[in-house]
Design a protein around this motif. Structure first.
Motif, PDB file in Angstrom:
ATOM      1  N   UNK A  26       0.839  -1.198   0.000  1.00 17.93           N
ATOM      2  CA  UNK A  26       0.000   0.000   0.000  1.00 17.93           C
ATOM      3  C   UNK A  26       0.875   1.249   0.000  1.00 17.93           C
ATOM      4  N   UNK A  27       1.866   1.288   0.896  1.00 13.52           N
ATOM      5  CA  UNK A  27       2.741   2.468   1.010  1.00 13.52           C
ATOM      6  C   UNK A  27       3.586   2.661  -0.255  1.00 13.52           C
ATOM      7  N   UNK A  28       4.019   1.563  -0.859  1.00 16.98           N
ATOM      8  CA  UNK A  28       4.789   1.671  -2.109  1.00 16.98           C
ATOM      9  C   UNK A  28       3.911   2.255  -3.213  1.00 16.98           C
ATOM     10  N   UNK A  29       2.687   1.770  -3.325  1.00 11.38           N
ATOM     11  CA  UNK A  29       1.752   2.289  -4.328  1.00 11.38           C
ATOM     12  C   UNK A  29       1.396   3.745  -4.040  1.00 11.38           C
ATOM     13  N   UNK A  30       1.266   4.080  -2.767  1.00 10.62           N
ATOM     14  CA  UNK A  30       0.997   5.465  -2.370  1.00 10.62           C
ATOM     15  C   UNK A  30       2.158   6.359  -2.796  1.00 10.62           C
ATOM     16  N   UNK A  31       3.390   5.900  -2.561  1.00 10.36           N
ATOM     17  CA  UNK A  31       4.581   6.666  -2.951  1.00 10.36           C
ATOM     18  C   UNK A  31       4.660   6.827  -4.470  1.00 10.36           C
ATOM     19  N   UNK A  32       4.152   5.830  -5.205  1.00  9.81           N
ATOM     20  CA  UNK A  32       4.152   5.900  -6.668  1.00  9.81           C
ATOM     21  C   UNK A  32       2.999   6.727  -7.219  1.00  9.81           C
ATOM     22  N   UNK A  33       2.132   7.192  -6.317  1.00 14.68           N
ATOM     23  CA  UNK A  33       1.026   8.054  -6.731  1.00 14.68           C
ATOM     24  C   UNK A  33      -0.170   7.317  -7.296  1.00 14.68           C
ATOM     25  N   UNK A  34      -0.307   6.033  -6.947  1.00 12.10           N
ATOM     26  CA  UNK A  34      -1.459   5.274  -7.435  1.00 12.10           C
ATOM     27  C   UNK A  34      -2.739   5.881  -6.890  1.00 12.10           C
ATOM     28  N   UNK A  35      -3.729   6.002  -7.761  1.00 16.31           N
ATOM     29  CA  UNK A  35      -4.963   6.708  -7.423  1.00 16.31           C
ATOM     30  C   UNK A  35      -5.758   6.035  -6.300  1.00 16.31           C
ATOM     31  N   UNK A  36      -5.876   4.730  -6.352  1.00 18.83           N
ATOM     32  CA  UNK A  36      -6.658   4.004  -5.357  1.00 18.83           C
ATOM     33  C   UNK A  36      -6.074   4.214  -3.959  1.00 18.83           C
ATOM     34  N   UNK A  37      -4.781   3.971  -3.826  1.00 20.65           N
ATOM     35  CA  UNK A  37      -4.132   4.100  -2.528  1.00 20.65           C
ATOM     36  C   UNK A  37      -4.149   5.542  -2.037  1.00 20.65           C
ATOM     37  N   UNK A  38      -3.957   6.480  -2.947  1.00 25.00           N
ATOM     38  CA  UNK A  38      -3.993   7.895  -2.569  1.00 25.00           C
ATOM     39  C   UNK A  38      -5.372   8.274  -2.031  1.00 25.00           C
ATOM     40  N   UNK A  39      -6.407   7.796  -2.687  1.00 21.54           N
ATOM     41  CA  UNK A  39      -7.774   8.093  -2.254  1.00 21.54           C
ATOM     42  C   UNK A  39      -8.040   7.510  -0.872  1.00 21.54           C
ATOM     43  N   UNK A  40      -7.683   6.246  -0.679  1.00 19.93           N
ATOM     44  CA  UNK A  40      -7.886   5.596   0.626  1.00 19.93           C
ATOM     45  C   UNK A  40      -7.106   6.341   1.708  1.00 19.93           C
ATOM     46  N   UNK A  41      -5.872   6.718   1.404  1.00 20.69           N
ATOM     47  CA  UNK A  41      -5.032   7.430   2.372  1.00 20.69           C
ATOM     48  C   UNK A  41      -5.653   8.779   2.751  1.00 20.69           C
ATOM     49  N   UNK A  42      -6.108   9.522   1.750  1.00 16.16           N
ATOM     50  CA  UNK A  42      -6.727  10.829   2.025  1.00 16.16           C
ATOM     51  C   UNK A  42      -7.986  10.672   2.869  1.00 16.16           C
TER      52      UNK A  42
END
Length: 190
Positions: A26-42
């Motif tokens: 999840x954190x790797x995808x978030x660091x890569x700017x993946x939309x799904x993970x970014x949305x969940x994180x926000x």
């Protein structure tokens, strides 16, 4: 780390676990700017700032995810319908500029339209390929005098060897068979 930072990390980890994802992935995808993970994180950060409990936050995030999933499938199906309608319109616009098509009677045009609809719905060919196939088959039917000017409405389920529509579709079978065999090769049936 501050206590609130530890609480925030635990909060986010619990949410990530609830959506059945590995925290590191999840954190790797978030660091890569993946939309799904970014949305969940926000969403998680906003719920943390609102002071929601972990259980309440998980419930809210699951509800939001479901709304997006259902709305996304609705949008994509509507988009598919628009693409299909646009392809059909492009085919008909181009055919209406072809003298060989313009000279057909209304029953023959209706027969052609049914076959075009089948080809467009199958999504196996581009609009330009469908136009080429239709024009080629119109030419073959006219030159071989197979085209009966009294085309009758036939059930799609009924196969009549003297039916011009069946002849029309059987000619397409030669174009479709290679794709069918390829699919059977790639995805053998069990």
């Amino acid at each position: 780390m501050k206590n609130s930072e530890l609480d925030k990390n635990k909060f986010i980890s619990s949410i990530i676990d609830s959506i059945k994802m590995n925290v590191n992935d999840f954190m790797q995808n978030l660091a890569n700017g993946e939309k799904y993970e970014t949305t969940i994180y926000e969403w998680s950060i906003n719920l943390f700032k609102e002071g929601k409990s972990i259980d309440d936050a998980i419930k809210v995030i699951h509800e939001k995810r479901m709304l997006i999933i259902f709305n996304s499938s609705y949008i994509s199906s509507t988009r598919e319908e628009l693409i299909t309608a646009r392809n059909r319109q492009r085919i008909m616009t181009e055919l209406n500029s072809q003298p060989i098509y313009i000279n057909l009677n209304e029953k023959q045009k209706a027969s052609i339209q049914k076959n075009i609809d089948v080809l467009v719905e199958s999504k196996l060919r581009t609009h330009s390929t469908i136009i080429k196939l239709v024009l080629e088959l119109i030419k073959q039917n006219i030159t071989s005098k197979k085209w009966n000017t009294n085309v009758t409405e036939k059930s799609r389920n009924k196969i009549d060897p003297d039916d011009n529509e069946s002849t029309f579709l059987s000619k397409f079978k030669n174009y479709l068979n290679p794709k069918i065999m390829l699919n059977e090769t790639l995805l053998p049936s069990s």
